[in-house]
Design a protein around this motif. Structure first.
Motif, PDB file in Angstrom:
ATOM      1  N   LYS A  25       5.427  -1.395   6.725  1.00  0.00           N
ATOM      2  CA  LYS A  25       5.391  -0.016   7.225  1.00  0.00           C
ATOM      3  C   LYS A  25       5.776  -0.033   8.707  1.00  0.00           C
ATOM      4  O   LYS A  25       6.415   0.867   9.216  1.00  0.00           O
ATOM      5  N   ASN A  26       5.345  -1.098   9.356  1.00  0.00           N
ATOM      6  CA  ASN A  26       5.562  -1.233  10.802  1.00  0.00           C
ATOM      7  C   ASN A  26       6.390  -2.478  11.111  1.00  0.00           C
ATOM      8  O   ASN A  26       6.275  -3.481  10.414  1.00  0.00           O
ATOM      9  N   TYR A 111      13.518   8.461  10.665  1.00  0.00           N
ATOM     10  CA  TYR A 111      12.632   8.276   9.510  1.00  0.00           C
ATOM     11  C   TYR A 111      11.168   8.614   9.848  1.00  0.00           C
ATOM     12  O   TYR A 111      10.270   8.279   9.102  1.00  0.00           O
ATOM     13  N   GLN A 112      10.994   9.252  11.006  1.00  0.00           N
ATOM     14  CA  GLN A 112       9.685   9.772  11.450  1.00  0.00           C
ATOM     15  C   GLN A 112       8.634   8.705  11.736  1.00  0.00           C
ATOM     16  O   GLN A 112       7.436   8.968  11.639  1.00  0.00           O
ATOM     17  N   LEU A 113       9.103   7.513  12.041  1.00  0.00           N
ATOM     18  CA  LEU A 113       8.176   6.497  12.514  1.00  0.00           C
ATOM     19  C   LEU A 113       7.897   6.759  13.994  1.00  0.00           C
ATOM     20  O   LEU A 113       8.707   7.392  14.676  1.00  0.00           O
ATOM     21  N   ASN A 233       0.290   6.767  13.561  1.00  0.00           N
ATOM     22  CA  ASN A 233       1.228   7.430  12.650  1.00  0.00           C
ATOM     23  C   ASN A 233       1.160   6.769  11.272  1.00  0.00           C
ATOM     24  O   ASN A 233       1.487   5.593  11.125  1.00  0.00           O
ATOM     25  N   LYS A 234       0.764   7.541  10.275  1.00  0.00           N
ATOM     26  CA  LYS A 234       0.610   6.992   8.915  1.00  0.00           C
ATOM     27  C   LYS A 234       1.949   6.548   8.320  1.00  0.00           C
ATOM     28  O   LYS A 234       1.993   5.735   7.409  1.00  0.00           O
ATOM     29  N   LYS A 235       3.054   7.081   8.861  1.00  0.00           N
ATOM     30  CA  LYS A 235       4.381   6.695   8.349  1.00  0.00           C
ATOM     31  C   LYS A 235       4.847   5.354   8.899  1.00  0.00           C
ATOM     32  O   LYS A 235       5.803   4.782   8.398  1.00  0.00           O
TER      33      LYS A 235
END
Ligand code: MG
Ligand code: ZN
Length: 354
Positions: A25-26, A111-113, A233-235
């Motif tokens: 995710k990260n 991608y909204q990260l 950030n959950k994304k």
């Protein structure tokens, strides 16, 4: 009994397939500017405790040459890592013809990260600039600072406040940042990473001091705080952390400067690994843009931690540099490949499309 065996087998298979397809995710990309294998081994030889780097199991090498030179500079080197393009020395996220190339940080924004940059030099210096600015010259610091306003980066920490406030064009980019809802903070100790928002944290007017001249734990602390801030950030998030001054020790042919900067950078790596271990969804990549100094070790003593170092140049050298990876997606970083492949491997790991 048979039923139980089948049940266990199915459970094991499901578990294995989940593990197989797990994507990060990260991503935390840590760049040791000028950090070749010898710089690492020199630091390993003089330090009391093992380096965090020694804990990595997945290791590779990349070829650093630029579009127009066997020996890259940090502009072309940073651009290769940030965009997947080989460009001319001195360029910042532009191709050899000067066309803008989208960076991994800009993709992460799309991608909204959450996104962040940390550096022990001016944040406008070649390496961090390669992730956010676009210019045919790494020395156009005013233009590079201007480009920070065009990307919705969530957090940056480093020196270079001068290029935002004392400019020949008289623009006050500190005010512009404020208008874009950035909170401007001086000094990493004043940054409360638990609070919400966008942050510009300036740690120096120009460059941060050398570690051995009083920088303290600025780099590991910045790394830890950046991770805490961005991981809300959950994304997911993309963070680049640079140990800038390993390179400067190489240019100065000063082995103590090199090893002290490298050990400090390794402490920042430890912060990234500690988070990734706990989190389980974070890919950590550690690499360099190039080697600096043509460093070799001609003698030493393991017991009393002494080394004899020789530099063969006060500039960069052409040798391959190592890559260390940890976490989901790390497997693809083994082997020998191009510096530009690192961009594509990160894009693949995050499932981004160009
Ligand atoms: Mg640099
Ligand atoms: Zn350099």
């Amino acid at each position: 009994m048979k039923k139980l065996t089948i049940y266990l087998l199915i459970t094991a298979l499901i578990f294995a397939s989940c593990k197989e397809s797990k994507k990060p995710k990260n991503v935390i990309l840590l760049i040791g500017d000028g950090m070749g294998v010898t710089q690492i081994y020199a630091a390993m030889s003089v330090t009391d405790k093992p380096l965090s780097l020694e804990r990595f199991k997945i290791i590779g090498f990349h070829k650093t040459y630029s579009a127009n030179n066997y020996i890259t500079d940090s502009g072309a080197g940073g651009t290769a890592l940030s965009t997947g393009h080989k460009t001319n020395n001195g360029h910042i996220a532009t191709d050899s013809l000067g066309n803008t190339i989208k960076t991994i940080l800009e993709y992460a924004e799309d991608y909204q990260l959450s996104t962040g940059l940390v550096s022990t030099s001016a944040i406008t210096h070649a390496t961090p600039a390669s992730f956010i600015a676009h210019d045919t010259s790494r020395y156009n610091y005013e233009n590079i600072a201007r480009d920070f306003l065009d990307v919705d980066i969530d957090l940056f920490i480093g020196g270079g406040k001068k290029h935002f406030m004392k400019r020949e064009d008289k623009l006050n980019l500190i005010d512009s940042l404020k208008k874009k809802h950035y909170r401007i903070i001086d000094g990493i100790e004043n940054f409360n990473s638990e609070s919400e928002g966008r942050f510009a944290v300036f740690t120096a007017y120009e460059h941060d001091p050398e570690y051995r001249k009083g920088r303290g734990n600025m780099l590991p602390l910045s790394t830890q705080k950046a991770i805490q801030s961005l991981s809300k950030n959950k994304k997911g998030f993309f963070l680049m952390v640079e140990g800038s001054q390993i390179d400067w020790g190489g240019h100065d042919n000063d082995i103590e400067y090199v090893t002290t900067e490298l050990i400090d950078f390794d402490n920042a790596i430890a912060e990234a690994i500690a988070f990734a271990k706990k989190d389980g969804e974070t890919l950590v990549i550690v690499t360099a843009d190039h080697e600096t100094g043509g460093l070799t070790l001609t003698d030493g003593n393991v017991q009393n931690k002494k080394i004899e170092a020789k530099f063969s140049t006060d500039d960069h050298s052409a040798v391959m540099v190592p890559v260390f990876a940890y976490g989901p997606g790390a497997e693809s970083f083994t082997g020998i490949y191009q510096n530009t492949d690192i961009f594509f491997k990160i894009m693949d790991a995050l499932g981004f499309e160009q």
